[in-house]
Design a protein around this motif. Sequence first.
Motif, mmCIF file in Angstrom:
data_model
loop_
_atom_site.group_PDB
_atom_site.id
_atom_site.type_symbol
_atom_site.label_atom_id
_atom_site.label_comp_id
_atom_site.label_asym_id
_atom_site.label_seq_id
_atom_site.Cartn_x
_atom_site.Cartn_y
_atom_site.Cartn_z
ATOM 1 N N THR B 38 0.898 -1.149 -0.201
ATOM 2 C CA THR B 38 -0.067 0.159 0.069
ATOM 3 C C THR B 38 0.959 1.344 0.093
ATOM 4 O OG1 THR B 38 -0.302 -0.107 2.289
ATOM 5 C CG2 THR B 38 -1.932 -0.920 1.307
ATOM 6 N N LEU B 39 0.066 2.466 -0.178
ATOM 7 C CA LEU B 39 0.994 3.701 -0.245
ATOM 8 C C LEU B 39 0.844 4.456 1.000
ATOM 9 C CD1 LEU B 39 -0.419 5.066 -3.873
ATOM 10 C CD2 LEU B 39 1.733 3.873 -3.284
ATOM 11 N N GLU B 40 1.968 5.018 1.269
ATOM 12 C CA GLU B 40 2.006 5.656 2.784
ATOM 13 C C GLU B 40 1.015 6.964 2.557
ATOM 14 O OE1 GLU B 40 6.320 5.509 3.162
ATOM 15 O OE2 GLU B 40 5.945 4.285 4.953
ATOM 16 N N SER B 41 0.767 7.488 1.304
ATOM 17 C CA SER B 41 0.238 8.801 1.470
ATOM 18 C C SER B 41 -0.556 8.776 -0.238
ATOM 19 C CB SER B 41 1.327 9.934 1.490
ATOM 20 O OG SER B 41 2.194 10.083 0.340
ATOM 21 N N THR B 75 -4.037 3.377 -0.842
ATOM 22 C CA THR B 75 -3.809 3.834 0.719
ATOM 23 C C THR B 75 -4.319 2.712 1.789
ATOM 24 O OG1 THR B 75 -5.442 5.283 0.955
ATOM 25 C CG2 THR B 75 -3.463 6.221 0.241
ATOM 26 N N THR B 76 -5.371 2.216 1.683
ATOM 27 C CA THR B 76 -5.977 1.161 2.392
ATOM 28 C C THR B 76 -5.868 -0.258 2.141
ATOM 29 O OG1 THR B 76 -8.190 1.625 1.775
ATOM 30 C CG2 THR B 76 -7.294 2.965 3.436
ATOM 31 N N CYS B 115 8.138 -0.570 -6.358
ATOM 32 C CA CYS B 115 6.574 -0.674 -6.661
ATOM 33 C C CYS B 115 6.369 -1.001 -7.962
ATOM 34 C CB CYS B 115 6.079 0.667 -5.985
ATOM 35 S SG CYS B 115 6.515 1.361 -4.348
ATOM 36 N N CYS B 133 5.938 2.704 -1.512
ATOM 37 C CA CYS B 133 4.952 1.718 -0.847
ATOM 38 C C CYS B 133 5.664 0.995 0.079
ATOM 39 C CB CYS B 133 4.351 1.108 -2.015
ATOM 40 S SG CYS B 133 5.542 -0.203 -2.945
ATOM 41 N N VAL B 134 4.671 0.446 0.935
ATOM 42 C CA VAL B 134 5.045 -0.448 1.892
ATOM 43 C C VAL B 134 4.525 -1.897 1.582
ATOM 44 C CG1 VAL B 134 5.899 1.299 3.434
ATOM 45 C CG2 VAL B 134 3.374 0.535 3.568
ATOM 46 N N ASP B 136 2.442 -4.878 2.664
ATOM 47 C CA ASP B 136 1.425 -5.358 3.660
ATOM 48 C C ASP B 136 1.995 -6.240 4.837
ATOM 49 O OD1 ASP B 136 -0.348 -3.778 2.218
ATOM 50 O OD2 ASP B 136 -1.681 -5.496 1.363
#
Lengths: 528, 147
Positions: B38-41, B75-76, B115, B133-134, B136
């Motif tokens: 997901t993206l952090e922002s 983002t979520t 990403c 991105c991080v 999950d």
Amino acid sequence: MVQAVICPPSEHNTRRHPGAVTRSALAATALALLTACGGGGGGGGASSVAPAPPPASGFDAGEFEDSNLFADMCAAPRSGNFPDVAGSTEDENNWLRSWSNELYLWYDEITDEDPAAFTTPEYFDLMRTFQTTASGAPKDQFHFTIPTDEYEALAQSGISAGYGAEFALLSASPPREIVVAFTNPNTPAANAGLVRGTQIVTVDGVDVENGADVDTLNAGLFPSAANESYTFGVVLPGQSAITQVSLTSQEITSDPVQFDQVISTPTGDVGYLFFSDHIAPAEAELVTAMAGLENAGVTDLILDIRYNGGGFLDIANMLAYMIAGPSAASGRIFEEIQFNDKHTVRNPVTGQALSPTAFHETTQGFSLAAGQALPSLNLSRVFVLTTAGTCSASEAIINGLRGIGVEVIQIGSTTCGKPYGFYATDNCGTTYFSIQFRGINAVGFGDYADGFTPSNSPTVATSVTGCSVADDYGNALGDPNEDLLATALDYRDTANCPPATGQIRILSNPDPALSLSAPPKAGAVLLR
Amino acid sequence: MNIWPYISALVLANGIASLVACMPSHDRQQHAEPVPATLESSSEEIDDSLRRIIASALELSPGERDKILLFEPFTTTSLLIVQRGNQGGVNARLANGRIITEPERFELLRSNGQCWIRHAKTARTFEFTAAACVADAPAEPTDTSLK
């Protein structure tokens, strides 16, 4: 987005319309729509078609060329990355004529007319059946067009511009009556204190009940983009004073399964599930909710789909499976799609072999990884709460479950009546919607163009055991005192109904289907 | 027989295979398995970048690309689902009442600091450089057996 129609006062506006006719600012729920403002495009109502001039040469009634010969031959070709080539209105009409003859579900009920004698909108309006259902409503209530650039615009599933309020238009014509059906949490509407039952009395100073400035009413109630601000005069439930509330539209994330709960009764725990839209995120939310109800060991389910206008049929299929469970649904047919009698073997649009769709036993990859086993309640009956806003895929849940012998007990009012579907088809910048298939259940039933109606004494296939009850905006959804939910709970214990009230709403609009038959062109006024 | 789970699994496998094939060799050596991310922002610039990728995957015109309505995508969840007909007014909503086609699905994946966005239907992958991105968190064990 769902848009209903407000029209200015006129001789057309003497009819009141059903309750639960709402427009989702959340772009989720397609609810019953209101009568288009005088005329309007397409539809099953009377239409005004210019007198036909003498037939042009070349028209041979009953003889049809392949529609591909006329595809993309346009009177006004689009520039850019389009297949359009220079053509004429007659070419576009010839395409409509052949395409309808090939794919329209009731192609043999179209009166063959000279394509040279009409404008293209007029000609498209003729390319349908004018027969009526048993109730007298138009047989084809879903014949319409949308500008291709508007229809094909993509949006993140569940996202739309709005305030986060679902408005119920109890009467869309003067004297108008609009209330909030529900709000989504953490939205401008919810944050401003609007709740179910809140009456909308003014929009930027324009009187909702009798105001003539319908443009302001429509623009305010149904913003087309984010960052549009309007001031609403509202009367909150239990109050008489008008409160001024300013709302600014924003991108709203629809929550299709806003809540579920377990209601304890002396005869067992009952699950209640409010499901408002068959959008992709609903798959994950439904699985979570149904797993919770399964773990809670509920012995009945009350499925609230009163504002659910449909969406992805696979979502309906999965939910139906989760209600019935493997013993009843595994390997059984949820729905079979039928095209006209020229296409009994293959889907004429995709080329795929036609075969019935079984109940899905696993997730389908809409918002969860595909292939995960679905939870199930293994119920032999289900209570459904409905209004005229219960449409399409929502009706497919009812029909699919009835097809495998699950008892459906309907509380509320008649559903919209849409067992039909389309493949939206572009030609020359207009996307055409012409009924091409219908869905039937495991026992071959799909003839519910007049909707499913709750009845204490079901006599026909579209009568469903249950109670006719009007929507109750005076209580919160999920409140056991709310009339539909309360009736379901009481019926569960007594098998008795209160005096019918749901039909009153329907009778206030003798032909709600007609109101669906002539929806406005996109971008037209929304209320009348 | 319901073959969709098999098709989905096949598409996923192909997607990951092609994604791995797109990656630099050192990525494959260090972290060959892309994972959902997901993206952090979110920002308008990120959305514009995503619109370009979606438009490329779906072969949209610039006009169609600019109309794609997004709101804090990725983002979520690592999934982004887009569909037509949401902006077409009342008629589009009616049309959408009984959809038998599938929506367009995109998945954000991370592999060794990079990403990637995968279009599920075509299994095409696109490098995404507009934002970090991080990965999950690993999901709880679930029954993922195919039926």
